[in-house]
Every structure is written in C-alpha cells, then in structure tokens.
Design an enzyme around this catalytic site. Structure first.
Site, PDB file in Angstrom:
ATOM      1  CB  CYS A   8      -0.998  -0.020   1.162  1.00  0.00           C
ATOM      2  SG  CYS A   8      -0.295   0.168   2.811  1.00  0.00           S
ATOM      3  CG  ASN A  11       4.291  -1.637   5.270  1.00  0.00           C
ATOM      4  OD1 ASN A  11       5.355  -1.941   5.772  1.00  0.00           O
ATOM      5  ND2 ASN A  11       3.328  -2.515   5.114  1.00  0.00           N
ATOM      6  NE  ARG A  14      -4.603   1.280   1.495  1.00  0.00           N
ATOM      7  CZ  ARG A  14      -4.435   1.838   0.314  1.00  0.00           C
ATOM      8  NH1 ARG A  14      -5.341   1.664  -0.632  1.00  0.00           N
ATOM      9  NH2 ARG A  14      -3.377   2.577   0.056  1.00  0.00           N
ATOM     10  CG  ASP A 123      -4.958   4.698   2.926  1.00  0.00           C
ATOM     11  OD1 ASP A 123      -5.048   4.332   4.114  1.00  0.00           O
ATOM     12  OD2 ASP A 123      -3.910   5.126   2.417  1.00  0.00           O
TER      13      ASP A 123
END
Length: 154
Positions: A8, A11, A14, A123
C-alpha cells in the site's frame, strides 16, 4: 516456499492488515509452513514503525496478531523474492510497476481484482473507516488463499 507481498502507500494501514489477516488464515488452514506473507509501502514515511492504531485495534478486536509487523518500503529485489505482489489500489499497482520496471507482469495483482468487487481497497488513513477496509481485506484474503491453493495444488 510461496511468498506473498502486500503493498500500500505507507505500510501502516491496509498492507499490514492484509498481512496479519492472511497469516491468520494460513495458520487456520495449516499452510503457515508453505506460504510466507510480508507487506511494504511505496513510500518511506513509516519505515520501522508499528501499524496504525486503527489497524491494530481492528485486528485485536478480531483476535488477530500483528506481532512482528513493522513498516518498510518496497524494494526492487522484492520483485525477485515474492511470487505474488499485491497492490491495494490502482495507484499502488502503477507505482509497483514503475518501481520494479515490470509494466505487465502476472505476479503483480490488484487485491480486490480477485473478488467480485473489482475496486480499490479504500485507505482508512484517509477515510477513517477501518471496519470497511477490514471487511474487504477479509474477502480479498479468502480469494487470494483460493488462488494460491489452486496455483500451487495445496
């Protein structure tokens, strides 16, 4: 050993959530010794940091451990080291392909393309909705687990 890398942006939300959820599912299926899971971000803002508190809370609410998960940045060598490089959204996929110089490699997949959703994992760093993200990641992990089993006759 089959190796899966979730990617993602930073980090911390997700991809570490997906890493923890898939690790749990692999343990439940007795496949922990056959499949290794990691996560990374395309950005470098959170290297060495724990997952976001919202990620940790929702994982804890579901009895899933995030032990040992620390933020790291995607590296070129990851493309050689992993069998599946799973981006959480279209921007992640574009960044992965650009960084790794592989515009159309089959090991690079957008996570929810394995499900009926065919959309990006939102997100929660921006939306604040860790529950929706967790639900979609759960569905994506089930679909990915089926793909891994099919691809590798497990």
């Amino acid at each position: 050993m089959i190796r899966v890398l979730f990617v993602c942006l930073g980090n911390i939300c997700r991809s570490p959530m997906a890493e923890a959820v898939l690790r749990e599912r692999l343990f439940e299926e007795g496949l922990s010794e056959k499949v290794e899971v990691d996560s990374a971000g395309t950005g470098n803002w959170h290297i060495g940091k724990d997952p976001h508190p919202g990620t940790l809370k929702i994982l804890d609410d579901h009895g899933i451990s995030a032990n040992g998960i620390k933020g790291r940045q995607l590296q070129w060598k990851d493309f050689d080291d992993f069998d599946y490089v799973i981006g959480m959204d279209r921007t992640n996929i574009d960044d992965i392909r650009s960084m790794l110089g592989q515009p159309d490699h089959p090991k690079i997949l957008r996570f929810l393309d394995l499900t009926d959703h065919l959309k990006d994992v939102p997100d929660p760093y921006f939306t604040g909705d860790f529950q929706e993200t967790y639900k979609l990641i759960g569905e994506g992990c089930e679909a990915l687990l089926m793909k891994i089993k099919d691809d590798h006759n497990l």
